[in-house]
Design an enzyme around this catalytic site. Structure first.
Site, PDB file in Angstrom:
ATOM      1  N   HIS A   1     -38.285-115.286 -79.024  1.00  0.00           N
ATOM      2  CA  HIS A   1     -37.382-116.317 -78.502  1.00  0.00           C
ATOM      3  C   HIS A   1     -38.022-117.092 -77.349  1.00  0.00           C
ATOM      4  CE1 HIS A   1     -34.096-114.948 -81.022  1.00  0.00           C
ATOM      5  NE2 HIS A   1     -34.416-113.703 -80.678  1.00  0.00           N
TER       6      HIS A   1
ATOM      7  N   CYS B   1     -47.557 -78.781 -50.541  1.00  0.00           N
ATOM      8  CA  CYS B   1     -47.777 -78.551 -49.119  1.00  0.00           C
ATOM      9  C   CYS B   1     -49.258 -78.249 -48.917  1.00  0.00           C
ATOM     10  CB  CYS B   1     -46.975 -77.349 -48.631  1.00  0.00           C
ATOM     11  SG  CYS B   1     -45.218 -77.456 -48.991  1.00  0.00           S
TER      12      CYS B   1
ATOM     13  N   GLU C   1     -49.777-105.454 -60.458  1.00  0.00           N
ATOM     14  CA  GLU C   1     -49.923-105.164 -59.027  1.00  0.00           C
ATOM     15  C   GLU C   1     -51.327-104.644 -58.682  1.00  0.00           C
ATOM     16  OE1 GLU C   1     -47.414-102.031 -57.350  1.00  0.00           O
ATOM     17  OE2 GLU C   1     -47.481-100.948 -59.234  1.00  0.00           O
TER      18      GLU C   1
ATOM     19  N   GLU D   1     -42.848-101.150 -67.034  1.00  0.00           N
ATOM     20  CA  GLU D   1     -43.617-100.366 -66.070  1.00  0.00           C
ATOM     21  C   GLU D   1     -45.123-100.581 -66.279  1.00  0.00           C
ATOM     22  OE1 GLU D   1     -43.055 -99.058 -63.389  1.00  0.00           O
ATOM     23  OE2 GLU D   1     -44.626 -97.591 -63.032  1.00  0.00           O
TER      24      GLU D   1
ATOM     25  N   TRP E   1     -44.290 -80.234 -47.314  1.00  0.00           N
ATOM     26  CA  TRP E   1     -43.579 -81.280 -48.055  1.00  0.00           C
ATOM     27  C   TRP E   1     -42.360 -80.574 -48.609  1.00  0.00           C
ATOM     28  CZ3 TRP E   1     -44.047 -86.375 -48.389  1.00  0.00           C
ATOM     29  CH2 TRP E   1     -43.374 -87.036 -49.413  1.00  0.00           C
TER      30      TRP E   1
ATOM     31  N   LYS F   1     -46.507 -98.973 -49.399  1.00  0.00           N
ATOM     32  CA  LYS F   1     -45.946 -97.822 -50.123  1.00  0.00           C
ATOM     33  C   LYS F   1     -44.438 -97.776 -49.961  1.00  0.00           C
ATOM     34  CE  LYS F   1     -46.168 -94.236 -52.662  1.00  0.00           C
ATOM     35  NZ  LYS F   1     -46.239 -94.605 -54.092  1.00  0.00           N
TER      36      LYS F   1
ATOM     37  N   ASN G   1     -46.693 -72.767 -50.823  1.00  0.00           N
ATOM     38  CA  ASN G   1     -46.667 -74.085 -51.461  1.00  0.00           C
ATOM     39  C   ASN G   1     -46.182 -73.859 -52.882  1.00  0.00           C
ATOM     40  OD1 ASN G   1     -47.188 -76.639 -52.504  1.00  0.00           O
ATOM     41  ND2 ASN G   1     -49.359 -76.199 -52.833  1.00  0.00           N
ATOM     42  N   GLY G   2     -45.095 -74.532 -53.256  1.00  0.00           N
ATOM     43  CA  GLY G   2     -44.594 -74.362 -54.618  1.00  0.00           C
ATOM     44  C   GLY G   2     -43.098 -74.104 -54.609  1.00  0.00           C
TER      45      GLY G   2
ATOM     46  N   LYS H   1     -47.512-102.061 -63.307  1.00  0.00           N
ATOM     47  CA  LYS H   1     -48.742-101.392 -62.844  1.00  0.00           C
ATOM     48  C   LYS H   1     -49.916-102.345 -62.961  1.00  0.00           C
ATOM     49  CE  LYS H   1     -47.336 -98.837 -61.180  1.00  0.00           C
ATOM     50  NZ  LYS H   1     -46.127 -98.118 -60.960  1.00  0.00           N
TER      51      LYS H   1
ATOM     52  N   ARG I   1     -51.233 -83.842 -47.908  1.00  0.00           N
ATOM     53  CA  ARG I   1     -50.491 -83.064 -48.903  1.00  0.00           C
ATOM     54  C   ARG I   1     -49.018 -82.889 -48.537  1.00  0.00           C
ATOM     55  NH1 ARG I   1     -53.628 -80.185 -52.454  1.00  0.00           N
ATOM     56  NH2 ARG I   1     -51.859 -78.830 -52.828  1.00  0.00           N
TER      57      ARG I   1
HETATM   58  C1  F6R Z   1     -44.776 -99.919 -57.973  1.00  0.00           C
HETATM   59  C2  F6R Z   1     -44.115 -99.295 -56.852  1.00  0.00           C
HETATM   60  C3  F6R Z   1     -42.924 -99.953 -56.285  1.00  0.00           C
HETATM   61  C4  F6R Z   1     -41.866 -98.922 -55.890  1.00  0.00           C
HETATM   62  C5  F6R Z   1     -40.687 -99.627 -55.193  1.00  0.00           C
HETATM   63  C6  F6R Z   1     -39.573 -98.662 -54.881  1.00  0.00           C
HETATM   64  O1  F6R Z   1     -45.888 -99.204 -58.383  1.00  0.00           O
HETATM   65  O2  F6R Z   1     -44.540 -98.269 -56.375  1.00  0.00           O
HETATM   66  O3  F6R Z   1     -42.392-100.876 -57.185  1.00  0.00           O
HETATM   67  O4  F6R Z   1     -41.433 -98.264 -57.034  1.00  0.00           O
HETATM   68  O5  F6R Z   1     -41.132-100.225 -54.014  1.00  0.00           O
HETATM   69  O6  F6R Z   1     -39.998 -97.644 -54.046  1.00  0.00           O
HETATM   70  P1  F6R Z   1     -39.135 -96.337 -53.839  1.00  0.00           P
HETATM   71  O7  F6R Z   1     -39.088 -95.607 -55.122  1.00  0.00           O
HETATM   72  O8  F6R Z   1     -39.836 -95.588 -52.759  1.00  0.00           O
HETATM   73  O9  F6R Z   1     -37.768 -96.799 -53.427  1.00  0.00           O
END
Ligand code: F6R
Length: 608
Positions: A503, A2, A487, A480, A76, A603, A102-103, A484, A29
């Site tokens: 294969h 927060c 993207e 993963e 948050w 996001k 916060n916490g 990363k 935050r």
């Molecule tokens: C990759 C990334 C996305 C999310 C995906 C699901 O770095 O951030 O692949 O993981 O869009 O998002 P959430 O977890 O918000 O459902």
């Protein structure tokens, strides 16, 4: 996570507009509810509600609160959903003491029960509310406000940055911290406290850092620091902050993504703090179910793969992991009223995940979820949920959310395992202990490996493709790493179970093709060495993430990143993913991209 800001201004000044402006700077935050309190003589006034800062301001006019002393909070949510009652500040029975926090206060239930038995009346479902009530209780025992605050904070277990104002001492703000951040700002006869420098940067560049286990008293005479344990005074000189306001939000890091990668030691501690009772509720539902599905997208899907493997190994549970957008095709026909769906979503708003959950709900399934945003649609669709407690993730590429999802899923698997008696209690206790070692291990990587990883990124800059290979629980880690990297750097990347690579994928290998192996010293070690040799023999440039002292793989690799200590296999993804997050970050920066806002991505993906 927060945002907090407090200020003690000259008599005749008005704190409220300053608090409003500071909360705007702190909104990154947290932003699910907001509140302010000011003190004007013997008058304490609170304005607060759920919603973003400007929504709450439009409703209540936050700027017309009277008085030169006040505190604001942008929340948050962790305990209690983001509704009016749970918004900060929270007050005591007589509304003379207001507190923001916060916490997470881990032992709040014990304190709450004790105070309720003494007649205290609670209005919220937050952990925070125990603070004003406990201070009130000590005041009635004759203590001074400062002593009552110190004694209260010493009873709290967990992580906190707490700021208190009270009509008892209308020109004073008391604050304290343990693990959660709090810094003091020193103006010209005016004093501030905030979650970070961004809170007060336009007001002063002189700051004093508050250490763990310290409290501060701010009043017109100055900012005094003392030890929480014994009230011993602490002398600390101010430092001058040279950051611009934008880098102050990023706490000096160039990008939010880098800041969030660095936050993982803390966000994991926070994830591991969630009370056991939530895990017990989940475990009961999972054990009672006839079928279990895990649904998620992207990074959360990779966390789900780790979770599924852990459930199989620790609890003998067969949880099928389905990419949420394929759920209706792949699994919906199998879902019935006795099924359990475990949905994993950082945002809690991903349309594909929500659609899968809605479809499963319509067939009577129980919905469990792991999420990072309280109040999200997923939370509202869930029968029970666990909060990841990772704090807001702003970088589009998920980092700290991934590791905290895995921490939650491992704890869940160990809880189910313990209840089912599948694995010995000793083994599970050991695994849980190992989980608590992870934050320190991640911190060591962040402290010692950055230059090495940046160099590897530079060497990968010319590559037209990069491959990630792992085995067992680190197949998802490799997936993963690849997600990363592609993207953020836009380099086509590939990930495979290492054993499967022969294969087909192996046809791509030619001199200098970078292949990254996630290769801890676990039960897959011998076999992954075979895979490394296969790649090496065909000219691959082998980069391995290994346990420190693993000479066998070191000798076969062109580059290694060594991870400090040996870990149980199931825990390794939490640590081994960090070098790959950093690699993707640096490759993106080297290529001149913005890692916080990769092209074509959002996001929160709220379309099908
Ligand atoms: C990759 C990334 C996305 C999310 C995906 C699901 O770095 O951030 O692949 O993981 O869009 O998002 P959430 O977890 O918000 O459902």
């Amino acid at each position: 996570m927060c945002g907090i800001f407090g200020c003690v201004l000259h008599d005749g000044s008005q704190a409220a507009p300053l608090i409003h402006a500071a909360l705007k700077r702190l909104e990154y935050r947290g932003y699910d509810s907001v509140g302010e309190v000011t003190i004007d003589g013997d008058k304490l006034t609170v304005k607060k509600d759920s919603g973003r800062l400007e929504e709450v301001h439009a409703k209540y006019d936050l700027d017309d609160l009277p008085g030169p002393v006040g505190v604001g909070h942008t929340r948050w949510a962790t305990h209690g959903r983001p509704v009016y009652e749970n918004s900060h500040p929270l007050v005591d029975c007589k509304s003379r003491i207001a507190v923001v926090h916060n916490g997470i206060i881990q032992n709040y239930l014990d304190i709450k029960r004790e105070l309720e038995s003494k007649g205290h009346h609670f209005q919220s479902r937050t952990d925070t509310e125990v603070v004003p009530h406990l201070v009130e209780d000590y005041l009635t025992q004759g203590m001074s406000l400062e002593e009552a605050f110190r004694k209260t904070v010493n009873r709290l277990e967990g992580a906190y940055a707490i700021v208190l104002t009270s009509t008892e001492q209308p020109k004073t703000i008391l604050c304290a911290r343990q693990e959660s951040p709090l810094v003091l700002g020193i103006g010209e006869g005016e004093y501030y406290c905030g979650s970070d420098f961004a809170a007060f940067l336009p007001l002063t560049r002189k700051a004093v850092l508050l250490d763990e286990g310290e409290m501060a008293v701010l009043n017109p005479n100055g900012a005094r620091i003392l030890k929480l344990k014994n009230a011993a005074p602490v002398k600390r000189d101010p430092i001058t902050i040279t950051w611009d306001p934008e880098s102050a939000k990023k706490q000096g890091f160039k990008h939010f993504m880098l800041k969030e990668i660095h936050e993982q030691a803390q966000s994991l501690r926070d994830a591991l703090r969630t009370e056991q009772l939530y895990y017990d509720q989940f475990a009961k539902k999972i054990i009672e179910a006839d079928k279990m599905f895990i649904v998620a997208c992207g990074t959360s899907y990779h966390a789900g793969l780790v979770g599924s493997l852990a459930l199989a190994k620790l609890a003998g549970i067969n949880a099928r992991v389905v990419v949420a957008s394929e759920f209706s095709e792949e699994a919906l026909d199998l879902v019935g009223p006795k099924s359990v769906i475990l949905a994993i979503s950082q945002s809690g708003e991903t349309m594909d995940t929500l659609n899968a959950v809605r479809d499963a709900r319509a067939k009577g399934a129980t919905i469990l979820s792991v999420l990072n945003v309280l109040g999200s649609t997923l939370m509202r669709l869930s029968t029970v949920y666990i909060d990841q407690n990772a704090g807001p993730e702003i970088g589009v590429a998920s980092t700290k959310a991934f590791t905290s999802q895995i921490a939650v899923l491992l704890r869940l698997a160990s809880t189910v395992g313990r209840r089912k008696g599948e694995v010995s209690a000793k083994e599970i206790t050991e695994l849980e202990a190992e989980l608590h070692r992870v934050p320190a291990l991640i911190q060591t990587i962040l402290n010692t490996k950055i230059d090495e990883i940046r160099r590897i990124a530079e060497e990968c800059d010319a590559a037209s493709s990069i491959c990630f290979l792992g085995r067992g629980v680190n197949v998802p880690t490799a997936l993963e790493g690849r997600l990363k990297l592609l993207e953020l750097s836009y380099v086509p990347a590939i990930a495979y179970p290492a054993g499967e690579s022969k294969h087909g994928f192996i046809a791509l290998i030619e001199e200098g093709f970078p292949v990254i192996f996630v290769a801890p010293k676990d039960e897959t070690h011998k076999r992954i060495i075979g895979n490394i040799m296969e790649m090496k023999a065909r000219g691959a440039r082998v980069i391995s993430i290994i346990e420190e002292g693993d000479e066998e793989i070191r000798n076969l690799s062109d580059r290694v990143v060594e991870i400090g200590e040996s870990l149980p296999s199931l825990v390794t993804p939490l640590v081994y993913v960090v070098p790959m997050q950093l690699l993707a970050y640096y490759l993106s920066v080297i290529k001149g991209h913005d890692p916080d806002y990769p092209r074509n991505l959002a996001k929160s993906v709220t379309v099908e």
